[in-house]
Write an enzyme that holds these catalytic residues in place. Structure first.
Site, PDB file in Angstrom:
ATOM      1  N   GLY A 203       4.938  -9.266   6.057  1.00  0.00           N
ATOM      2  CA  GLY A 203       4.746  -8.425   7.236  1.00  0.00           C
ATOM      3  C   GLY A 203       3.286  -8.030   7.376  1.00  0.00           C
ATOM      4  O   GLY A 203       2.544  -7.989   6.386  1.00  0.00           O
TER       5      GLY A 203
ATOM      6  N   CYS B 292       1.755  -4.426  -0.507  1.00  0.00           N
ATOM      7  CA  CYS B 292       1.091  -4.392   0.798  1.00  0.00           C
ATOM      8  C   CYS B 292      -0.157  -5.256   0.724  1.00  0.00           C
ATOM      9  O   CYS B 292      -0.901  -5.178  -0.260  1.00  0.00           O
ATOM     10  CB  CYS B 292       0.717  -2.950   1.134  1.00  0.00           C
ATOM     11  SG  CYS B 292      -0.132  -2.768   2.697  1.00  0.00           S
ATOM     12  N   LEU B 293      -0.396  -6.041   1.767  1.00  0.00           N
ATOM     13  CA  LEU B 293      -1.588  -6.899   1.778  1.00  0.00           C
ATOM     14  C   LEU B 293      -2.873  -6.068   1.766  1.00  0.00           C
ATOM     15  O   LEU B 293      -3.921  -6.565   1.375  1.00  0.00           O
ATOM     16  CB  LEU B 293      -1.571  -7.824   2.993  1.00  0.00           C
ATOM     17  CG  LEU B 293      -0.451  -8.878   2.991  1.00  0.00           C
ATOM     18  CD1 LEU B 293      -0.450  -9.659   4.301  1.00  0.00           C
ATOM     19  CD2 LEU B 293      -0.605  -9.821   1.804  1.00  0.00           C
TER      20      LEU B 293
ATOM     21  N   HIS C  84       2.027   1.802   9.043  1.00  0.00           N
ATOM     22  CA  HIS C  84       0.640   1.359   9.233  1.00  0.00           C
ATOM     23  C   HIS C  84       0.131   1.748  10.623  1.00  0.00           C
ATOM     24  O   HIS C  84      -1.010   2.191  10.772  1.00  0.00           O
ATOM     25  CB  HIS C  84       0.527  -0.164   9.086  1.00  0.00           C
ATOM     26  CG  HIS C  84       0.424  -0.651   7.673  1.00  0.00           C
ATOM     27  ND1 HIS C  84      -0.582  -0.261   6.819  1.00  0.00           N
ATOM     28  CD2 HIS C  84       1.188  -1.512   6.968  1.00  0.00           C
ATOM     29  CE1 HIS C  84      -0.426  -0.861   5.644  1.00  0.00           C
ATOM     30  NE2 HIS C  84       0.639  -1.623   5.701  1.00  0.00           N
TER      31      HIS C  84
ATOM     32  N   HIS D  18       7.794   0.183   6.841  1.00  0.00           N
ATOM     33  CA  HIS D  18       6.483   0.062   6.181  1.00  0.00           C
ATOM     34  C   HIS D  18       5.402  -0.296   7.212  1.00  0.00           C
ATOM     35  O   HIS D  18       4.332   0.321   7.240  1.00  0.00           O
ATOM     36  CB  HIS D  18       6.590  -1.010   5.076  1.00  0.00           C
ATOM     37  CG  HIS D  18       5.302  -1.349   4.398  1.00  0.00           C
ATOM     38  ND1 HIS D  18       5.103  -1.141   3.048  1.00  0.00           N
ATOM     39  CD2 HIS D  18       4.147  -1.905   4.850  1.00  0.00           C
ATOM     40  CE1 HIS D  18       3.879  -1.545   2.716  1.00  0.00           C
ATOM     41  NE2 HIS D  18       3.283  -2.014   3.788  1.00  0.00           N
ATOM     42  N   GLU D  19       5.720  -1.286   8.062  1.00  0.00           N
ATOM     43  CA  GLU D  19       4.719  -1.724   9.051  1.00  0.00           C
ATOM     44  C   GLU D  19       4.504  -0.664  10.128  1.00  0.00           C
ATOM     45  O   GLU D  19       3.377  -0.459  10.594  1.00  0.00           O
ATOM     46  CB  GLU D  19       5.134  -3.051   9.693  1.00  0.00           C
ATOM     47  CG  GLU D  19       5.382  -4.209   8.733  1.00  0.00           C
ATOM     48  CD  GLU D  19       4.261  -4.462   7.746  1.00  0.00           C
ATOM     49  OE1 GLU D  19       3.099  -4.106   8.029  1.00  0.00           O
ATOM     50  OE2 GLU D  19       4.545  -5.017   6.662  1.00  0.00           O
TER      51      GLU D  19
ATOM     52  N   GLN E 201      -3.922  -3.274  10.060  1.00  0.00           N
ATOM     53  CA  GLN E 201      -4.466  -3.899   8.844  1.00  0.00           C
ATOM     54  C   GLN E 201      -5.565  -4.916   9.138  1.00  0.00           C
ATOM     55  O   GLN E 201      -6.317  -5.288   8.246  1.00  0.00           O
ATOM     56  CB  GLN E 201      -3.340  -4.583   8.057  1.00  0.00           C
ATOM     57  CG  GLN E 201      -2.334  -3.613   7.484  1.00  0.00           C
ATOM     58  CD  GLN E 201      -1.211  -4.357   6.791  1.00  0.00           C
ATOM     59  OE1 GLN E 201      -0.236  -4.725   7.425  1.00  0.00           O
ATOM     60  NE2 GLN E 201      -1.348  -4.599   5.508  1.00  0.00           N
TER      61      GLN E 201
HETATM   62 NI    NI Z   1       1.419  -2.936   4.274  1.00  0.00          NI
END
Ligand code: NI
Length: 167
Positions: free
Chosen positions: A46, A91-92, A137, A133-134, A51
């Site tokens: 995701g 998380c990226l 962000h 989660h997204e 991000q």
């Molecule tokens: Ni993330």
């Protein structure tokens, strides 16, 4: 298509709140394609526009093994949430860190797809966790902020150390 640079925690820009998308046009569709390419290349399951330093409400998710079931959420809203689930999240934007977070186990959400069609979706398990989660962000929230202050500062220290090693 282009790979977009991913911001890393604790970058301040991860705390910006994303604005709703006004018009789902070619610019947004290009952003969706670039975000998908960036997510697949990372690789991740995701990615939120925040991000990649674009502060508009766009999310891409693909939980499939085959990496060919892209789900796009533009201006997502959670209408209903039920239950609790604990998942170990990564998380990226926080590379190499995995921590357990408690979230709703089931959600009903509404969003627009890349063609501008509104849809609603019921999700549980990993998809429900991933959407939450997204969406965090987009509100400028990173999952590690659910952890204790002490844990957060340890994570920041670890990330800095890893960064120095990478240079
Ligand atoms: Ni993330």
């Amino acid at each position: 298509m282009a790979l977009l640079p991913i911001l890393h925690y604790p970058d301040e820009r991860l705390h910006r709140v994303a604005a709703p998308v006004g018009d789902i046009n070619d610019r947004i569709r290009q952003l969706v394609r670039d975000m998908a390419e960036t997510m697949y290349a990372a690789p991740g399951i995701g990615l939120a526009a925040t991000q990649v330093d674009v502060h508009e409400q766009v999310i891409v998710i693909d939980l499939s093994e085959t990496r060919d079931r892209l789900q796009v959420f533009i201006n997502p809203v959670i209408l209903e949430r039920r239950g609790e689930a604990e998942f170990e999240e990564g998380c990226l934007s926080v590379p190499g860190i995995y921590e357990t977070v408690t979230r709703a186990n089931w959600i009903r959400a509404e969003a627009f797809d890349a063609q501008g069609q509104r849809f609603t979706l019921e999700a549980d398990g990993l998809l429900a966790v991933c959407i939450q989660h997204e969406m965090d962000h987009l509100q400028g929230r990173v999952f590690v902020e659910y952890l204790s202050r002490l844990k957060q500062s340890r994570i920041v220290a670890k990330l800095k150390k890893n960064q120095r090693r990478a240079l």
